[in-house]
Design a protein around this motif. Structure first.
Motif, mmCIF file in Angstrom:
data_model
loop_
_atom_site.group_PDB
_atom_site.id
_atom_site.type_symbol
_atom_site.label_atom_id
_atom_site.label_comp_id
_atom_site.label_asym_id
_atom_site.label_seq_id
_atom_site.Cartn_x
_atom_site.Cartn_y
_atom_site.Cartn_z
ATOM 1 N N GLU A 76 0.681 -3.111 -5.092
ATOM 2 C CA GLU A 76 0.199 -1.764 -4.796
ATOM 3 C C GLU A 76 1.360 -0.854 -4.393
ATOM 4 O O GLU A 76 1.339 -0.193 -3.359
ATOM 5 N N THR A 77 2.374 -0.825 -5.260
ATOM 6 C CA THR A 77 3.522 0.046 -5.005
ATOM 7 C C THR A 77 3.163 1.515 -5.155
ATOM 8 O O THR A 77 3.836 2.377 -4.599
ATOM 9 N N LYS A 78 2.140 1.809 -5.946
ATOM 10 C CA LYS A 78 1.664 3.187 -6.148
ATOM 11 C C LYS A 78 2.790 4.103 -6.616
ATOM 12 O O LYS A 78 2.985 5.204 -6.082
ATOM 13 N N ASN A 103 0.834 -1.212 0.000
ATOM 14 C CA ASN A 103 0.000 0.000 0.000
ATOM 15 C C ASN A 103 0.866 1.260 0.000
ATOM 16 O O ASN A 103 0.789 2.099 0.892
ATOM 17 N N SER A 104 1.697 1.363 -1.041
ATOM 18 C CA SER A 104 2.617 2.479 -1.311
ATOM 19 C C SER A 104 4.029 2.154 -0.843
ATOM 20 O O SER A 104 4.341 2.196 0.357
ATOM 21 N N SER A 124 1.192 -1.048 6.571
ATOM 22 C CA SER A 124 0.271 -1.349 5.482
ATOM 23 C C SER A 124 -0.984 -1.974 6.076
ATOM 24 O O SER A 124 -0.973 -2.468 7.212
ATOM 25 N N GLY A 164 5.324 -0.202 -12.896
ATOM 26 C CA GLY A 164 4.391 0.805 -12.412
ATOM 27 C C GLY A 164 4.181 1.869 -13.468
ATOM 28 O O GLY A 164 5.141 2.330 -14.096
ATOM 29 N N SER A 167 1.648 4.564 -12.952
ATOM 30 C CA SER A 167 1.056 5.779 -12.401
ATOM 31 C C SER A 167 1.103 5.693 -10.882
ATOM 32 O O SER A 167 1.819 4.862 -10.318
ATOM 33 N N GLN A 168 0.306 6.540 -10.224
ATOM 34 C CA GLN A 168 0.245 6.493 -8.764
ATOM 35 C C GLN A 168 -0.682 5.405 -8.257
ATOM 36 O O GLN A 168 -0.905 5.297 -7.045
ATOM 37 N N TRP A 169 -1.230 4.598 -9.171
ATOM 38 C CA TRP A 169 -2.124 3.511 -8.786
ATOM 39 C C TRP A 169 -1.494 2.171 -9.140
ATOM 40 O O TRP A 169 -0.648 2.078 -10.016
ATOM 41 N N ASN A 170 -1.935 1.128 -8.439
ATOM 42 C CA ASN A 170 -1.500 -0.243 -8.726
ATOM 43 C C ASN A 170 0.018 -0.366 -8.539
ATOM 44 O O ASN A 170 0.564 0.163 -7.602
#
Length: 277
Positions: free
Chosen positions: A34-36, A9-10, A252, A58, A60-63
């Protein structure tokens, strides 16, 4: 060899915790979800400074998904054959990356959430799982002795005791019959879920929402899994869920899941010893 999976979660927000966990868990391969982060934003040094090679996907800021390995990182693949995109027109999402680590083809997977049962994302989730099953079945038909691990956040609770209260999930994703059937079809394609037998429930979870004091109230879900091909499943000697990593500031909302191969019991610093531990 010890393989772990963890929805962080980031990666950027969790970089210090990731490093500390690697130091004390001593795993050989870590698949994260979910590296974001875009590839240029991913904190690869937390792995490379500790002797791991790392592959990240990766957009974008998602997934975002990654694999870190200190037993080799070969044949890196972004996306599995037939992996669908989302939207109209379909756009690719960073939900799957694979690599061969110590002779095992490890796939870090972040299955779509589904959002709501009547949402287009739910239909996308089922298409995604169907494509994964087809890709896995084709690979095993081609190479029955292949050692393959599908690991990650599947966003499915396959059994009723994988959630703290089925009544609380009535009409929600993660527990619907089509989602559970899709998970079972993966198993039917030849992939065995190898963690549950070493961490039996009920009350054993891998995810707890940040809201409503879900973690201290033990209101969790088991949605993170390791699915192994027959040749790999025969090597599994133990598994654990590091529930301790869900505690404390900056955690997380998922806990790492660890599997040991060939005589290693997969024990983490906080091995689950009994249901609800």
């Amino acid at each position: 060899m010890r393989i772990a999976t963890w929805n962080v979660n980031s990666a950027r927000a969790r970089v210090d915790r990731i490093g500390a966990w690697l130091d004390r868990s001593d795993v050989d391969v870590l698949a994260i979800q979910e590296t974001k982060a875009r590839d240029d934003q991913f904190p690869a040094s937390v792995f490379t400074d500790r002797g791991y090679e790392v592959a990240h996907h990766g957009l974008s800021q998602w997934n975002g998904v990654a694999i870190a390995s200190r037993v080799g990182l070969e044949d890196v693949r972004v996306g599995f054959p037939g992996q669908p995109g989302y939207g109209d027109p379909e756009e690719s999402e960073a939900r799957a990356v694979g690599a061969t680590c110590g002779g095992v083809q490890v796939w870090s997977l972040y299955v779509p959430n589904g959002r709501e049962v009547d949402h287009p994302h739910y239909a996308y989730k089922l298409r995604w799982l169907k494509a994964l099953r087809e890709a896995g079945a084709a690979r095993l038909a081609q190479a029955p002795d292949a050692q393959i691990a599908y690991v990650g956040d599947f966003n499915i609770a396959p059994q009723d005791d994988d959630v703290w209260d089925m009544a609380a999930f009535e009409g929600s994703t993660h527990v619907t019959a089509p989602e559970r059937a899709a998970f079972e079809e993966l198993v039917g394609a030849g992939f065995r879920e190898v963690v549950r037998e070493h961490t039996p429930g009920p009350g054993v979870y891998t995810y707890w929402d940040y809201k409503g004091l879900a973690f201290p109230k033990r209101r969790g879900m088991r949605i993170d899994f390791v699915l192994a091909s027959p040749a790999l499943a025969s090597r599994v000697s133990g598994a654990s869920i590091d529930r301790e990593e869900r505690k404390g500031k900056g955690a997380s909302d998922h806990a790492p899941v660890i599997v040991g191969l060939d005589g290693n019991d997969g024990a983490s610093v906080a091995k689950v010893k009994e249901a609800g531990a």
